[in-house]
Design an enzyme around this catalytic site. Structure first.
Site, mmCIF file in Angstrom:
data_model
loop_
_atom_site.group_PDB
_atom_site.id
_atom_site.type_symbol
_atom_site.label_atom_id
_atom_site.label_comp_id
_atom_site.label_asym_id
_atom_site.label_seq_id
_atom_site.Cartn_x
_atom_site.Cartn_y
_atom_site.Cartn_z
ATOM 1 N N ASN A 131 -1.536 -1.124 -3.317
ATOM 2 C CA ASN A 131 -2.037 -0.629 -2.666
ATOM 3 C C ASN A 131 -2.407 -1.120 -1.111
ATOM 4 O O ASN A 131 -2.688 -2.361 -1.515
ATOM 5 C CB ASN A 131 -3.742 0.470 -2.710
ATOM 6 N N ASN B 215 -4.513 0.154 6.163
ATOM 7 C CA ASN B 215 -4.927 0.187 7.161
ATOM 8 C C ASN B 215 -6.040 -0.453 7.827
ATOM 9 O O ASN B 215 -6.898 1.114 7.309
ATOM 10 C CB ASN B 215 -3.510 0.338 8.177
ATOM 11 N N ALA B 216 -6.738 -0.755 9.324
ATOM 12 C CA ALA B 216 -7.385 0.342 9.686
ATOM 13 C C ALA B 216 -7.853 1.259 10.226
ATOM 14 O O ALA B 216 -8.424 1.960 11.007
ATOM 15 C CB ALA B 216 -7.918 -1.230 10.999
ATOM 16 N N GLU C 258 1.562 2.774 -5.925
ATOM 17 C CA GLU C 258 3.145 3.913 -6.722
ATOM 18 C C GLU C 258 4.183 3.687 -5.444
ATOM 19 O O GLU C 258 4.755 3.613 -5.145
ATOM 20 C CB GLU C 258 2.601 5.537 -6.704
HETATM 21 ZN ZN ZN Z 1 -1.380 7.893 -4.180
#
Ligand code: ZN
Length: 128
Positions: free
Chosen positions: A46, A49-50, A59
């Site tokens: 993963n 982001n801010a 995924e």
């Molecule tokens: Zn997901």
């Protein structure tokens, strides 16, 4: 069918790659490892982001990377994730035509098909 990596090994790859997640906001590190029919494994994590909604799941980064490396939907045998896939990723798993999805859910390891993960799914070809 060519499978060179077991489901356990694939999940171990997902576990290992999770440490490379970029998750400074949630601190929730997720790894995903995808096995293609040619035996290659493509990993993803993963990436947050801010601007929170712009973050991308493990995924989707794994499948995006696999597509960029030349794989196509239907080339995938299995996907293993360190967490249950979210709703959006379930749609991706269906689109990519992966045969089975292995994921950790609490203390359990669950294996399901994309159809089981997303029943009665959206399919643009069935809208007629
Ligand atoms: Zn997901």
């Amino acid at each position: 069918m060519s499978e060179f990596v077991s489901d356990d090994e694939l999940l171990a790859r997902a576990d290992a790659v999770a440490s490379r997640a970029y998750a400074p906001y949630s601190n929730f590190h997720v790894g995903c490892a995808v096995l293609a029919r040619d035996g290659r494994v493509v990993e993803g994590v993963n990436v947050e982001n801010a601007a929170y909604p712009l973050g991308v799941c493990a995924e989707r980064t794994a499948f995006s990377r696999a597509i960029a490396e030349g794989h196509r939907p239907g080339d995938f045998v299995a996907a293993a994730s360190t967490a249950p896939p979210c709703g959006g990723c379930r749609q991706w798993l269906l689109e990519m035509g992966v045969e089975r999805v292995i994921f950790r859910n609490g203390g359990r390891v669950v294996t399901m098909s994309p159809d089981e993960l997303l029943p009665e799914s959206f399919d643009a070809s069935s809208l007629a």
